[in-house]
Motif scaffolding. Structure first.
Motif, mmCIF file in Angstrom:
data_model
loop_
_atom_site.group_PDB
_atom_site.id
_atom_site.type_symbol
_atom_site.label_atom_id
_atom_site.label_comp_id
_atom_site.label_asym_id
_atom_site.label_seq_id
_atom_site.Cartn_x
_atom_site.Cartn_y
_atom_site.Cartn_z
ATOM 1 N N TYR A 84 0.853 -1.266 -0.091
ATOM 2 C CA TYR A 84 -0.093 -0.162 -0.090
ATOM 3 C C TYR A 84 0.903 1.250 -0.097
ATOM 4 C CZ TYR A 84 -3.045 3.760 1.602
ATOM 5 O OH TYR A 84 -3.775 4.920 1.700
ATOM 6 N N VAL A 85 0.684 2.082 -0.892
ATOM 7 C CA VAL A 85 1.346 3.308 -1.122
ATOM 8 C C VAL A 85 0.517 4.612 -1.292
ATOM 9 C CG1 VAL A 85 3.271 4.539 -2.275
ATOM 10 C CG2 VAL A 85 3.451 2.250 -2.145
ATOM 11 N N THR A 86 0.599 5.672 -0.646
ATOM 12 C CA THR A 86 -0.437 6.700 -0.711
ATOM 13 C C THR A 86 0.463 7.886 -0.650
ATOM 14 O OG1 THR A 86 -2.125 7.781 0.188
ATOM 15 C CG2 THR A 86 -0.694 6.975 1.942
ATOM 16 N N GLU A 87 -0.220 8.997 -1.049
ATOM 17 C CA GLU A 87 0.572 10.419 -0.832
ATOM 18 C C GLU A 87 0.339 10.859 0.321
ATOM 19 O OE1 GLU A 87 -0.544 13.847 -3.662
ATOM 20 O OE2 GLU A 87 1.454 13.383 -4.714
ATOM 21 N N THR A 88 1.458 11.520 1.060
ATOM 22 C CA THR A 88 1.319 12.132 2.210
ATOM 23 C C THR A 88 2.033 13.598 2.327
ATOM 24 O OG1 THR A 88 1.711 10.033 3.100
ATOM 25 C CG2 THR A 88 1.881 11.687 4.618
ATOM 26 N N GLU A 89 1.111 14.663 2.782
ATOM 27 C CA GLU A 89 1.571 15.834 3.029
ATOM 28 C C GLU A 89 2.480 15.808 4.535
ATOM 29 O OE1 GLU A 89 -0.159 20.268 2.718
ATOM 30 O OE2 GLU A 89 -1.491 18.581 2.680
ATOM 31 N N VAL A 90 3.641 16.191 4.454
ATOM 32 C CA VAL A 90 4.854 16.291 5.412
ATOM 33 C C VAL A 90 5.396 17.505 5.634
ATOM 34 C CG1 VAL A 90 6.585 15.134 4.043
ATOM 35 C CG2 VAL A 90 6.387 14.968 6.553
ATOM 36 N N LEU A 91 5.730 18.131 6.864
ATOM 37 C CA LEU A 91 6.343 19.154 6.933
ATOM 38 C C LEU A 91 7.982 18.841 6.761
ATOM 39 C CD1 LEU A 91 6.401 22.156 7.501
ATOM 40 C CD2 LEU A 91 6.414 21.679 9.848
ATOM 41 N N ARG A 92 8.932 19.144 5.874
ATOM 42 C CA ARG A 92 10.231 19.021 6.026
ATOM 43 C C ARG A 92 10.834 20.337 5.864
ATOM 44 N NH1 ARG A 92 11.612 13.645 4.180
ATOM 45 N NH2 ARG A 92 10.220 11.948 5.521
ATOM 46 N N SER A 93 11.896 20.497 6.679
ATOM 47 C CA SER A 93 12.795 21.730 6.649
ATOM 48 C C SER A 93 12.097 22.905 6.484
ATOM 49 C CB SER A 93 13.575 21.665 5.595
ATOM 50 O OG SER A 93 14.680 20.596 5.564
ATOM 51 N N GLY A 94 10.854 23.116 7.396
ATOM 52 C CA GLY A 94 9.899 24.094 7.545
ATOM 53 C C GLY A 94 8.870 24.337 6.357
ATOM 54 N N THR A 95 8.820 23.456 5.493
ATOM 55 C CA THR A 95 7.814 23.443 4.215
ATOM 56 C C THR A 95 7.092 22.151 3.985
ATOM 57 O OG1 THR A 95 9.531 24.803 2.894
ATOM 58 C CG2 THR A 95 8.017 23.800 1.780
ATOM 59 N N TRP A 96 5.907 22.492 3.656
ATOM 60 C CA TRP A 96 4.995 21.408 3.466
ATOM 61 C C TRP A 96 5.038 20.824 2.117
ATOM 62 C CZ3 TRP A 96 2.358 19.054 7.273
ATOM 63 C CH2 TRP A 96 2.079 19.858 8.371
ATOM 64 N N LYS A 97 5.285 19.616 2.073
ATOM 65 C CA LYS A 97 5.555 18.924 0.660
ATOM 66 C C LYS A 97 4.783 17.515 0.816
ATOM 67 C CE LYS A 97 10.064 19.260 0.792
ATOM 68 N NZ LYS A 97 11.262 19.164 0.319
ATOM 69 N N LYS A 98 4.612 17.241 -0.575
ATOM 70 C CA LYS A 98 3.679 15.960 -0.715
ATOM 71 C C LYS A 98 4.943 14.836 -1.072
ATOM 72 C CE LYS A 98 -0.757 17.406 -1.803
ATOM 73 N NZ LYS A 98 -1.958 17.389 -2.647
ATOM 74 N N ILE A 99 5.071 13.766 -0.282
ATOM 75 C CA ILE A 99 5.750 12.770 -0.678
ATOM 76 C C ILE A 99 5.182 11.184 -0.687
ATOM 77 C CG2 ILE A 99 7.887 14.175 0.585
ATOM 78 C CD1 ILE A 99 7.506 12.037 2.960
ATOM 79 N N ASP A 100 6.140 10.520 -1.013
ATOM 80 C CA ASP A 100 5.526 8.995 -1.196
ATOM 81 C C ASP A 100 5.348 8.433 0.330
ATOM 82 O OD1 ASP A 100 5.526 6.048 -1.126
ATOM 83 O OD2 ASP A 100 6.099 6.279 -3.127
ATOM 84 N N SER A 101 4.618 7.864 0.640
ATOM 85 C CA SER A 101 4.169 7.246 2.105
ATOM 86 C C SER A 101 5.338 6.299 2.616
ATOM 87 C CB SER A 101 2.846 6.524 2.216
ATOM 88 O OG SER A 101 2.706 5.589 1.511
#
Length: 549
Positions: A390-407
């Motif tokens: 199962y793989v989904t798109e996740t919105e995560v905070l990295r280095s102060g910026t919200w970005k969508k990455i692979d789960s």
């Protein structure tokens, strides 16, 4: 009424028929004997070389005791709990073990890990052993061809019983060859099954884990005895088993391939758990954000890209490492069992002893049953693999910026924005907002469950306890995230991969605890008593035969 077959004439009585093997001094038997000699001498030389190398540079296996620890891995992750301890030696089950090599897993469960590497000489020896297994089957086909060549088949009461013995000339020589080959093959295949999974390791060289290509892992079985009303004989048998059987008999062995990443990290997987080899230490790759609720609130700023990459390199992808077995391995694992080896040697005896059609029918039934078992096993594996993939798109905070990455790139400590109608890819603790979740995939409970943000206190966080009201579990579905007053729901990743609730559930399915029932414990006693009874009957039979002579 049909007629009984007279059978073909012996090849020796026909002038135009030429017997291939008249005695054991002919070229064909000498070739077989030479192959056996090469096999025995080559294996002996390799084992002697391996013994001398091991004696010259002894390799001590890692003896690992799994015990629960309360050490919190805050700044440096799981590595800190091992490297902060100075090495000292404690006795565990009569062995010496370094405390720095202890792995924090289930209480009182032992592992023993030994590294092995391959060599050209060893691989040639293993190839010879595989060819020998194939050679036994070829010899049986040759013997049976000689037994039934040109035999007569007329009707149901006119079956095929014997041939013209074109290869060995006589029934007597054919029988002697079959007797020798049958016993050698029975011993060979029984030994192979008894040490299934370890034969290849006999032809590898032991070495340090840091330079090994495979790891031989022995794990103590977790057993639960469900026997009630134990008889005194059973108690005595348990004592004898503990005295005479080696400790290795209380567990099972597996071979795991050691993988080296692009950054040079060495690791292997065992029962879904990731183990990292660091110099001369072995570390169970786990990462704990903290023990307290307040520890998770310290991660509200999210992780930097560098820190996330470091944790991802150490822990691996956020996925359950399960893949269906290759088809050839499934066939090998199913057919190479004691029961099927017993059937093989018994049916070969029936084939040679003029029970051609009965043995053929029995063999077809066994092969059909094995095929159904293999099909069912592979279908189950593909079903489990479908659940894990199962793989989904996740919105995560990295280095102060919200970005969508692979789960699959999520790591513990990541700050995530939770959305509605979302099948969760990992375990996480809510620190802002509330959710309504469907946990029927894990608990079977059809009613939706409300989750709300955790308190910022110094209370201990346990996902399976009171913390369950604030935890979003992997494999469950978020039906609604947030309210009209507060739309954003933020959560901190607490566990990924096999460490999640979904991973633990699948682990209990794939690697279940062994349960011993009354039948399982009493069966060895019954077998021993039957063997003793058989030996007594055999002795009485010999006595009667000698007295008649």
């Amino acid at each position: 009424m049909g007629r009984y077959p007279t059978g073909p004439k012996s090849c020796l009585t026909i002038p135009t028929c030429h017997v291939i093997v008249k005695d054991m001094g002919d070229p064909a038997p000498i070739t077989i004997f030479a192959f056996w000699g090469i096999l025995v001498s080559t294996i002996t030389v390799f084992q002697l070389f391996k013994f001398l190398q091991t004696k010259k540079r002894p390799i001590q296996p890692f003896v690992i005791l799994h015990r629960k620890s309360e050490v919190s891995d805050q700044s440096d992750g799981a590595e800190k709990s091992f490297e902060s301890n100075k090495p000292k030696v404690e006795p565990i089950s009569g062995k010496q073990v370094n405390v720095e090599n202890l792995v924090d897993m289930e209480a009182e469960k032992e592992l023993q890990v030994t590294g092995y590497t391959w060599s050209i000489f060893g691989e040639c020896c293993y190839l010879l052993c595989c060819l020998t297994s194939l050679q036994w089957m070829c010899l049986f086909i040759l013997i049976l061809f000689d037994t039934y060549n040109k035999c007569e088949v007329g009707s149901i009461d006119n079956l095929c019983f014997f041939g013209d013995n074109v290869i060995f000339g006589t029934y007597e020589l054919n029988g002697k060859v079959f007797f020798v080959v049958w016993w050698l093959a029975a011993i060979w295949f029984t030994t192979w099954v008894l040490f299934k999974g370890q034969v290849h390791n006999w032809f590898r060289m032991p070495c340090a884990l840091s330079c090994a290509t495979v790891a031989h892992i022995w794990a103590r079985d977790q057993e639960e005895i469900l026997t009630t009303n134990v008889y005194p004989l059973m108690i005595y048998f348990r004592r004898m088993k503990n005295i005479f059987l080696p400790p290795e008999s209380c567990g099972h062995s597996e071979i795991a391939n050691i993988v080296r990443t692009k950054s040079g990290q060495c690791l292997f997987w065992f029962q879904g758990q990731r183990f990292v080899i660091q110099d001369n230490t072995l570390v169970h790759a786990t990462w704990k954000v903290g023990d307290l609720f307040s520890d998770y609130y310290q991660e509200v700023k999210g992780l930097s890209i560098e820190e996330a990459d470091h944790r991802l390199e150490y822990l691996g992808l956020n996925e359950i490492p399960f893949k269906p077995e290759p088809l050839l391995f499934t066939i090998y694992d199913e057919l190479f069992s004691f029961f099927h080896v017993y059937q093989l040697v018994m049916y070969l005896l029936q084939f040679w002893n003029s029970y051609l059609f009965v043995a053929s029918l029995s063999t077809c039934i066994v092969l059909l049953s094995a095929s159904i078992t293999i099909y069912t096993r592979r279908r189950s594996q593909f079903t489990i693999a479908k659940i894990t993939e199962y793989v989904t798109e996740t919105e995560v905070l990295r280095s102060g910026t919200w970005k969508k990455i692979d789960s699959r790139s999520l790591v513990p400590g990541d700050l995530i924005r939770v959305c509605s109608d979302w099948l969760l890819p990992c375990d996480m603790l809510i620190i802002q907002g509330s959710c309504i979740c469907d946990e029927s995939a894990l608990t079977g409970e059809a009613m939706p469950v409300q989750k709300y943000n955790a308190p910022n206190t110094t209370s201990f966080y346990r996902p399976e306890g009171h913390g369950a009201h604030h935890t979003l579990f992997s494999g469950t579905t978020v039906l609604q995230a947030g309210t009209m007053a507060q739309a954003d729901v933020l959560a901190i990743v607490s566990a990924t991969g096999m460490a999640t609730s979904k991973g633990e559930l699948l682990s209990s399915i794939l690697y279940p605890q062994k349960m011993l029932f009354k039948y399982d414990e009493e069966l060895p006693i019954v077998v021993v008593l039957l063997i003793m009874y058989g030996l007594v009957c055999f002795a009485i039979s010999l006595q009667f035969q000698v007295s008649k002579i």
